[in-house]
Design an enzyme around this catalytic site. Sequence first.
Site, short mmCIF file in Angstrom:
data_model
loop_
_atom_site.label_atom_id
_atom_site.label_comp_id
_atom_site.label_asym_id
_atom_site.label_seq_id
_atom_site.Cartn_x
_atom_site.Cartn_y
_atom_site.Cartn_z
CG PHE A 11 -2.75 -0.14 9.08
CD1 PHE A 11 -3.62 -0.69 10.39
CD2 PHE A 11 -2.41 0.97 8.38
CE1 PHE A 11 -4.06 1.31 10.89
CE2 PHE A 11 -3.12 2.20 8.64
CZ PHE A 11 -3.95 1.85 10.46
CE LYS A 169 -0.09 1.54 -3.70
NZ LYS A 169 -1.16 0.22 -4.17
CB SER A 216 1.01 4.73 7.76
OG SER A 216 0.24 3.89 7.43
P1 NDP Z 1 -0.24 -3.84 4.97
O1 NDP Z 1 1.64 -3.97 4.99
O2 NDP Z 1 -0.72 -3.39 6.03
O3 NDP Z 1 -0.95 -4.95 3.79
C1 NDP Z 1 -0.51 -5.36 2.50
C2 NDP Z 1 -0.91 -6.69 2.63
O4 NDP Z 1 -0.67 -6.50 1.24
C3 NDP Z 1 -0.83 -7.44 3.14
O5 NDP Z 1 -2.37 -8.10 2.88
C4 NDP Z 1 0.16 -8.33 3.14
O6 NDP Z 1 0.33 -9.72 2.99
C5 NDP Z 1 -0.14 -8.31 1.37
N1 NDP Z 1 0.88 -8.16 0.42
C6 NDP Z 1 2.19 -7.92 0.45
N2 NDP Z 1 2.74 -8.69 -0.51
C7 NDP Z 1 2.34 -9.92 -0.85
C8 NDP Z 1 2.54 -10.53 -1.59
N3 NDP Z 1 3.92 -9.98 -2.59
N4 NDP Z 1 2.00 -11.84 -2.03
C9 NDP Z 1 0.50 -12.24 -1.05
N5 NDP Z 1 0.12 -10.81 -0.65
C10 NDP Z 1 0.96 -9.34 -0.60
O7 NDP Z 1 -0.14 -2.13 4.76
P2 NDP Z 1 -1.68 -1.31 3.91
O8 NDP Z 1 -2.72 -1.96 4.96
O9 NDP Z 1 -0.92 0.44 4.95
O10 NDP Z 1 -1.88 -1.31 2.90
C11 NDP Z 1 -2.27 -1.86 1.59
C12 NDP Z 1 -2.52 -1.07 0.75
O11 NDP Z 1 -2.62 0.36 0.40
C13 NDP Z 1 -1.10 -0.77 0.05
O12 NDP Z 1 -1.82 -1.19 -1.70
C14 NDP Z 1 -0.45 -0.14 -0.61
O13 NDP Z 1 0.39 0.61 -1.05
C15 NDP Z 1 -1.71 1.62 -0.21
N6 NDP Z 1 -1.58 2.23 0.77
C16 NDP Z 1 -1.18 2.74 2.16
C17 NDP Z 1 -0.62 3.45 2.47
C18 NDP Z 1 -0.58 3.77 3.65
O14 NDP Z 1 -0.07 4.61 4.67
N7 NDP Z 1 -0.55 2.26 4.89
C19 NDP Z 1 -0.93 4.77 1.71
C20 NDP Z 1 -1.79 5.29 0.56
C21 NDP Z 1 -2.20 3.22 -0.15
P3 NDP Z 1 0.69 -9.99 4.46
O15 NDP Z 1 0.22 -9.38 5.37
O16 NDP Z 1 0.45 -11.57 4.60
O17 NDP Z 1 2.55 -10.11 3.94
#
Ligand code: NDP
Length: 341
Positions: A11, A169, A216
């Site tokens: 996202f 995190k 979120s």
């Molecule tokens: P999403 O779930 O949309 O994105 C997560 C990403 O990480 C996806 O591209 C997913 O791939 C990849 N991923 C997860 N697990 C693995 C794995 N084991 N191996 C390879 N790739 C993996 O979440 P967000 O965009 O919301 O989050 C992105 C970052 O932001 C994260 O680090 C999250 O902790 C951080 N964050 C998010 C917040 C929020 O409110 N959204 C707030 C604070 C921090 P795939 O799509 O293929 O599963």
Amino acid sequence: MAVLVTGATGFIALWVVDYLLKEGYEVIGTVRSQQKADKLTKQFGPSAKLSFEIVPDISDIHSFDHVFEKRAKEIDIVIHTASPFHYNTTAYEKDLLIPAVNGTKGILNSIKKYGSQTVKKLVITSSYAAILDPSKVSDKDAVFTEKSWNPATWENAQLNVGNAYRGSKKFAEKAAWDFLAENKDSVSFKLSTVNPVLVFGPQKFEEDVQPQLNTSNEAINVPLHSKPGDKLNNTQGNYIDVRDVAKAHVLAFQRDELIGERLGLSNGPVNTEGVLQVLNEKFPQLKGKLAESPTPGVVNQNAGATFDNSYTKKILGFPFISLEQSVYDTAAQILKKEGKL
Ligand code: NDP
């Protein structure tokens, strides 16, 4: 030279990629399968300066080696966003802690091994979850800042899924700062982290709007699909819009004065009543059709501890998108996809 964005399907990452392409950067995204790469190529358009490498699972500490072995000479900036963010597991180590920590350690080791002379800046998507102390969230005297650290231990991160995510995190971010201190003579890159609170906002591509959204945005999606009489859980926290989060990731490597900073991204408190208020006011067709507030009369107030990110606001220097705009844009995109707007 190129920017490597890990977890490019995410996202937040999709907005980061979009921002980078619009600024003229060449982008290499890591995704978990060729199918996901093909979809993004189609969405951003085949002429975009965008290519992909496949990284199926960041739990493998060597998962990024082949990317840097092949492309280190091209990569001068790395933005590491990939990390699991969901609460659908009881296997806390396997599904949350290990991928988060090994993903970060893995990319650091790969840079050291193959890109120590070429990678100049690393930006890691950490979180407010690495900052807040969950035992103090109800304490009105508690103030967290960009200097605060969640006191999680590996043991108490096993107790429940909230602790596990917050621990994932904290341990991942800590591993990066520790690595830098331990390897300052053998790597040349500079590190900054982006620590957002709850991220709201539209999906980059409307076609990706699904009945269940990223974790979120469910704080908007659930009330939007509620009906009178439903018992809504109260989402109590702070919010920031995804487009501001993307912008901060890019500024973090563009501006030298942001080197070494933890950028605490928040535009203030939010609760479910605050979200419902925007939905009822901005979409007259929904008035009277949504569930009642779980906290009548209590709108977007701090339930206890505050997050003072005035330092970040000052050094970033751009105004954040309002709650009204963020909730409106998110809900409007969903309603449009459902043919209701
Ligand atoms: P999403 O779930 O949309 O994105 C997560 C990403 O990480 C996806 O591209 C997913 O791939 C990849 N991923 C997860 N697990 C693995 C794995 N084991 N191996 C390879 N790739 C993996 O979440 P967000 O965009 O919301 O989050 C992105 C970052 O932001 C994260 O680090 C999250 O902790 C951080 N964050 C998010 C917040 C929020 O409110 N959204 C707030 C604070 C921090 P795939 O799509 O293929 O599963």
